[in-house]
Design a protein around this motif. Structure first.
Motif, mmCIF file in Angstrom:
data_model
loop_
_atom_site.group_PDB
_atom_site.id
_atom_site.type_symbol
_atom_site.label_atom_id
_atom_site.label_comp_id
_atom_site.label_asym_id
_atom_site.label_seq_id
_atom_site.Cartn_x
_atom_site.Cartn_y
_atom_site.Cartn_z
ATOM 1 N N ASN A 104 32.474 44.852 17.214
ATOM 2 C CA ASN A 104 31.945 43.488 17.379
ATOM 3 C C ASN A 104 31.827 43.212 18.866
ATOM 4 N N LYS A 105 30.852 43.865 19.495
ATOM 5 C CA LYS A 105 30.747 43.847 20.946
ATOM 6 C C LYS A 105 30.241 42.494 21.444
ATOM 7 N N PRO A 106 30.893 41.930 22.459
ATOM 8 C CA PRO A 106 30.419 40.652 23.011
ATOM 9 C C PRO A 106 29.205 40.869 23.909
ATOM 10 N N ASN A 107 28.522 39.776 24.228
ATOM 11 C CA ASN A 107 27.407 39.831 25.180
ATOM 12 C C ASN A 107 27.964 39.986 26.586
ATOM 13 N N ILE A 108 27.558 41.036 27.260
ATOM 14 C CA ILE A 108 28.041 41.328 28.608
ATOM 15 C C ILE A 108 26.862 41.281 29.563
ATOM 16 N N LEU A 109 27.006 40.545 30.651
ATOM 17 C CA LEU A 109 25.976 40.423 31.675
ATOM 18 C C LEU A 109 26.470 41.039 32.971
ATOM 19 N N ALA A 110 25.535 41.585 33.743
ATOM 20 C CA ALA A 110 25.850 42.156 35.049
ATOM 21 C C ALA A 110 24.925 41.537 36.088
ATOM 22 N N LYS A 111 25.495 41.225 37.239
ATOM 23 C CA LYS A 111 24.747 40.585 38.316
ATOM 24 C C LYS A 111 24.953 41.381 39.596
ATOM 25 N N LEU A 112 23.850 41.765 40.226
ATOM 26 C CA LEU A 112 23.864 42.449 41.508
ATOM 27 C C LEU A 112 23.259 41.498 42.528
ATOM 28 N N TYR A 113 23.979 41.268 43.629
ATOM 29 C CA TYR A 113 23.502 40.228 44.545
ATOM 30 C C TYR A 113 24.004 40.484 45.962
ATOM 31 N N ASN A 114 23.275 39.863 46.894
ATOM 32 C CA ASN A 114 23.725 39.766 48.283
ATOM 33 C C ASN A 114 23.355 38.374 48.774
ATOM 34 N N GLU A 115 23.300 38.185 50.073
ATOM 35 C CA GLU A 115 23.042 36.851 50.602
ATOM 36 C C GLU A 115 21.616 36.380 50.356
ATOM 37 N N LYS A 116 20.678 37.306 50.111
ATOM 38 C CA LYS A 116 19.272 36.924 49.977
ATOM 39 C C LYS A 116 18.705 37.126 48.586
ATOM 40 N N GLU A 117 19.200 38.085 47.838
ATOM 41 C CA GLU A 117 18.614 38.425 46.551
ATOM 42 C C GLU A 117 19.688 38.536 45.478
ATOM 43 N N SER A 118 19.260 38.331 44.239
ATOM 44 C CA SER A 118 20.174 38.543 43.122
ATOM 45 C C SER A 118 19.371 38.964 41.903
ATOM 46 N N PHE A 119 19.979 39.844 41.098
ATOM 47 C CA PHE A 119 19.358 40.352 39.879
ATOM 48 C C PHE A 119 20.390 40.291 38.759
ATOM 49 N N VAL A 120 19.919 39.922 37.566
ATOM 50 C CA VAL A 120 20.794 39.826 36.396
ATOM 51 C C VAL A 120 20.221 40.700 35.295
ATOM 52 N N THR A 121 21.094 41.414 34.611
ATOM 53 C CA THR A 121 20.675 42.220 33.472
ATOM 54 C C THR A 121 21.734 42.138 32.383
ATOM 55 N N LYS A 179 24.542 46.526 51.754
ATOM 56 C CA LYS A 179 25.747 46.026 51.114
ATOM 57 C C LYS A 179 25.388 45.058 49.986
ATOM 58 N N TRP A 180 25.946 45.309 48.830
ATOM 59 C CA TRP A 180 25.728 44.484 47.646
ATOM 60 C C TRP A 180 27.062 44.170 46.989
ATOM 61 N N LYS A 181 27.051 43.185 46.150
ATOM 62 C CA LYS A 181 28.201 42.872 45.314
ATOM 63 C C LYS A 181 27.771 42.911 43.860
ATOM 64 N N ILE A 182 28.694 43.317 42.998
ATOM 65 C CA ILE A 182 28.390 43.379 41.570
ATOM 66 C C ILE A 182 29.430 42.580 40.796
ATOM 67 N N GLN A 183 28.971 41.891 39.810
ATOM 68 C CA GLN A 183 29.834 41.079 38.947
ATOM 69 C C GLN A 183 29.460 41.354 37.496
ATOM 70 N N VAL A 184 30.449 41.660 36.689
ATOM 71 C CA VAL A 184 30.252 41.875 35.257
ATOM 72 C C VAL A 184 31.113 40.854 34.525
ATOM 73 N N TRP A 185 30.500 40.099 33.619
ATOM 74 C CA TRP A 185 31.241 39.052 32.938
ATOM 75 C C TRP A 185 30.708 38.832 31.527
ATOM 76 N N ILE A 186 31.545 38.174 30.746
ATOM 77 C CA ILE A 186 31.184 37.798 29.383
ATOM 78 C C ILE A 186 31.058 36.284 29.348
ATOM 79 N N PRO A 187 29.854 35.739 29.125
ATOM 80 C CA PRO A 187 29.694 34.276 29.098
ATOM 81 C C PRO A 187 30.616 33.630 28.064
ATOM 82 N N GLY A 188 31.258 32.532 28.475
ATOM 83 C CA GLY A 188 32.157 31.823 27.558
ATOM 84 C C GLY A 188 33.395 32.603 27.207
ATOM 85 N N ASN A 189 33.861 33.456 28.122
ATOM 86 C CA ASN A 189 35.002 34.327 27.834
ATOM 87 C C ASN A 189 36.244 33.545 27.454
ATOM 88 N N GLN A 190 36.551 32.455 28.232
ATOM 89 C CA GLN A 190 37.724 31.601 27.989
ATOM 90 C C GLN A 190 39.020 32.413 27.958
#
Length: 873
Positions: free
Chosen positions: A780-797, A815-826
């Protein structure tokens, strides 16, 4: 309690003697509830009293409602004591809307499509309505049902228009509504839009002019006329600062034998300088609702606007209204507040006294004061006027009021003009009232009253003369959904021909039904009534009334993007037109055809065999055709019409007009302060620099062998330089964000270097770990989103369909930063990564990142009197 919370239960078990070791306890929980910990303070068989402590966790998706927990004490398998604990789980409404898929930028004329992810993170099923203020929702329905812990995706689509700017922001939005509350959830996403054509890149100031030749052909049973006309018109600014604007029209010669709009000569010129405007020649005069609502004539008009006030003065000789020889006057307006405008008008008319003879004339003077109030729920447009002429005085009143508050909607319109009033109306009464109340979102009830005995002073070229009319309506409007509605009404009306001999004079009492359906591909209009008609041409005796029936159907089908076909069919059975009071049958039919081939060709055709007799109080078309061919600076139009014109002797005539137009964008001045942009594509040796296409609006340039480019004759402005991705090698990418914004100064040369580099990629892998208390998360896999971003650009998949990974390709090194999260994780899930969230992307590199997803386990810390529950690290 809220779902996902925990509760600590203390049970004290006591007896008259020491509790036996054969005593056992049990806590029965609702389905999917969990006992996190349990303990007792004493070993059995030592005391007559024991305390049991349970820490119970509720499921994060527990539905709202009352739940029962049962604690039992048994001895030798028999229940000795039983205690019920009732726990109420609160309703939690939590929905999240996330823009999931969208373009980096757009060109004007494109279609913006944004994919939104909607998740129900609450604990109950939700019934939603989706709306967007721009464009449309694909696969739109009246209502969506989203179960708890369920998600769905919708696409919002809208056409991107055109602007005078070289870059602007287009916004896509999505609103979630609920039936049981007025609160909404709103999400918006903005995307930059770049112009296809530089709005100010033409070195010349151009004045658009159209020169046309029109051949007219008019034929009937006793007449056959041919005519040739010309038309020259233009409109545009006269200076680069856009302070001076000129428009003109020359159309002629007159062909008054053609009862068709536009066959008379017209010579008009209008000049505007900032807030001043001067009109010369032929124009349509509009002063106020009572003094002069529409009068075509020849003369002049001057208008001047200030911050709080404005005024105008005019002189005109009406061309198609012989009762007025000439008029002069003016108006003054004062803006008392942002919502209130006061006005004062004066007109003096040199009038013909038709009550004596056409040679008797006099001056009529008319004054009026107006007030306009516009607020959010209320607006009022009112006028009081008095006139004096031919030794007599009279007055007129006009009022239009609308009030809309909560579920009420009220409208009132009044026109009164006395018999000796010399304004636009004479000897007129008009009273229109309507009150509507919305019982619910679907049902509205209303009453309408109409009383119409107006005598407007219309030009002879306006083929319309409304009959005397009295109507009373009580109606119920039912909105089946946002695409269709039904109207049921009870009607009492009286229609009377204003001309002698009268062709109709009748009263009707009937029930009417109307149904409307409007979809993207199909429209339908059904209309009909059943009741009684009393023909007053025959007898005033109401016993002579007879049954009247009417039914009409009008469907339209849209085929593809450029073709629509419609038809209309109407059946009428009535005695209203019979001088013998006989019930007669009438059948009216016709159809429409519309064709649009991109911007080059359009065709519209309409046909109808006939109309009811009381509908011939205005111009009615039996046949109408217009075909237009556009080829850059040339346009060819064919116009055809067969119509009925009130008060015109020759009827059933056929008109054809063939019009050729040459469009000239005439240069009238050259900008001497133009700019030049020079630049070069730079980068490592392994990147191709030759043959790369660069674009500024509609201007394109292909780089030479050294990667150099140049754009000449650019008007000083802000521009956006785009590198066309398809002209580059697969792994090559611009090392800076594109389009590149550059501000060009007047009479200067600017330089721009665009560096290229090799792109990198990121591959993310998802691993799922089992939980001690819940089922395997991988099922029962949750919806997982990934965001790649820096000071000027950002992409979500989003993770792929298999749920085991995601990727970002063609990424600029840096240099980039990456964030992986589950919306509404609580706090329900934990995401661990083996690498840092800060990345350094190298050219031609491929980095793999591993992420572990698991359900957060609880860890309880006990002290002597308290405990603390935290997530287990």
């Amino acid at each position: 309690m809220k779902p996902g919370d925990h509760v600590v239960l203390f049970f004290k078990v006591s007896g008259n003697q020491t509790l036996s070791e054969k005593i056992s306890t049990n806590l029965v929980l609702p389905q999917n509830w969990q006992i996190l910990t349990q303990k007792t303070d004493n070993p059995k068989g030592q005391k007559s009293e024991e305390t049991y402590v349970y820490t119970v966790n509720t499921p994060s998706q527990a539905e709202a409602g009352e739940y029962t927990l049962v604690f039992t004490v048994s001895e030798n398998g028999f229940v000795k004591a039983r205690k019920e604990i009732r726990i109420i789980i609160e309703r939690v409404r939590k929905l999240e809307v996330t823009p999931l898929s969208f373009p980096e930028y757009l060109r004007e004329g494109d279609v913006l499509k944004v994919e939104y992810l909607i998740q129900n993170l609450g604990n109950e099923k939700e019934k939603l309505t989706l709306k967007t203020s721009r464009g449309k929702i694909e696969s739109s329905k009246d209502e969506y049902v989203l179960e708890k812990n369920e998600s769905m995706k919708v696409w919002v689509k809208q056409d991107i228009g055109y602007s005078d700017e070289n870059m602007w922001l287009a916004t896509s939005d999505l609103t979630l509504g609920f039936k049981d509350t007025s609160e909404v959830i709103y999400q918006v996403k903005s995307i930059p839009v770049y112009a296809n054509k530089n709005k100010k890149n033409d070195p010349y100031l151009r004045f658009p002019i159209e020169v046309s030749v029109l051949h007219n052909s008019y034929s009937g049973s006793t007449v056959n006329r041919q005519g040739l006309q010309y038309e020259v018109k233009g409109a545009g600014y006269l200076d680069f600062s856009r302070n001076n604007f000129l428009s003109f029209l020359a159309h002629g010669p007159s062909q008054t034998g053609f009862p068709y709009l536009g066959t008379y000569e017209q010579y008009s010129l209008r000049y505007t300088h900032k807030e001043s405007s001067l009109t010369l020649g032929d124009y349509n005069l509009q002063i106020s609702n009572l003094l002069e609502l529409s009068r075509f004539g020849r003369g002049f008009k001057f208008d001047q606007n200030f911050k709080k006030t404005s005024f105008s003065v005019f002189f005109i000789e009406p061309r198609f209204y012989p009762d007025i020889k000439r008029s002069l006057g003016g108006s003054f307006f004062y803006k008392a507040s942002p919502n209130i405008v006061l006005g004062f008008n004066y007109v003096s008319k040199f009038q013909v006294n038709n009550q004596v003879n056409a040679q008797d004339t006099f001056w009529a003077n008319i004054l009026s004061t107006t007030i306009g109030i516009k607020k959010e729920n209320f607006w009022l447009d009112a006028e009081l006027s008095g006139s004096q002429g031919n030794g007599r005085a009279d007055f007129g009143v006009y009022s239009s009021l609308s009030f809309n508050k909560n579920n009420f909607r009220i409208y009132n319109n009044i026109v009164y003009a006395g018999k000796q009033f010399y304004g636009f109306y004479n000897n007129s009464w008009l009273l229109n009232n309507s009150v509507h109340y919305a019982i619910s979102k679907k049902i509205t009830i209303g009453v309408i009253n109409n009383y119409n005995r107006i005598n407007p002073g219309l030009d002879s070229t306006v083929y319309s003369q409304s009959p005397f009319y009295v109507g009373n309506v009580a109606e119920v409007i039912y909105r089946v959904n946002k695409l269709s509605r039904v109207v049921l009404s009870y009607n009492l009306l009286h229609r009377e021909d204003r001309f002698e001999p009268k062709k109709f004079d009748y009263k009707e009492e009937f029930l009417r039904y109307t149904y409307f359906l409007n979809t993207l591909k199909f429209n339908l209009w059904l209309d009909g009534n059943y009741g009684y008609t009393h023909n007053l041409l025959v007898s005033p005796d109401i016993s002579n009334r007879k049954i009247s029936i009417r039914n009409m159907i009008q469907p339209e089908v849209k085929i593809g993007n450029g073709l629509s076909i419609g038809m209309n069919l109407e059946y009428l059975r009535t005695n209203r037109f019979s001088l013998k009071n006989e019930v007669q049958n009438y059948l009216y039919y016709g159809g429409t055809l519309r064709v649009q081939v991109k911007k080059y060709f359009s065709l519209s055709v309409m046909y109808r065999n006939n109309y009811a007799m009381d509908e011939f109080t205005e111009r009615r078309t039996f046949f109408d055709m217009q075909a237009t061919l556009n080829l850059r600076n040339h346009q060819l139009s064919l116009i055809g019409s067969q119509a009925y014109f009130p008060n015109v002797a020759q009827q059933n005539t056929l008109y054809f007009g063939l019009k050729y137009t040459l469009k000239i964008n005439a240069p009238i001045a050259k900008n001497k302060r133009l700019s030049t942009l020079r630049g070069q594509i730079v980068g490592p040796e392994n990147t191709r620099k030759e043959g790369i296409l660069l674009q500024i609006g509609d201007q394109k340039f292909i780089t030479d062998a050294n990667g150099k480019f140049v754009f000449n004759n650019l008007v000083p402005n802000k521009y956006y330089v785009n590198v066309v991705r398809s002209s580059m090698n697969v792994d090559d990418i611009a090392a800076i964000q594109t389009p590149v914004e550059i501000d060009l100064k007047a009479d200067s040369i600017s330089f721009l270097n665009i560096p290229l580099t090799k792109s990198g990629a990121i591959i993310g892998k998802i691993q799922y770990e089992k939980s001690q208390f819940e089922s395997d998360i991988s099922k029962n896999k949750p919806n997982i989103l990934a965001k790649l971003y820096n000071e000027k650009e950002s992409f979500v998949t989003q993770i792929n369909k298999e749920g085991n990974g995601f990727s970002f390709k063609e990424i600029k090194p840096g240099k980039w930063k990456i964030q992986v999260w589950i919306p509404g994780n609580q706090g329900k899930y934990l995401i661990e990564t083996a690498a840092s969230s800060e990345l350094n992307i190298e050219p031609e590199s491929r980095q793999e990142l591993n992420f572990k997803v698991k359900i957060a386990e609880r860890k309880i810390h006990f002290t002597e009197n308290t405990f603390r529950l935290t997530a287990k690290e």
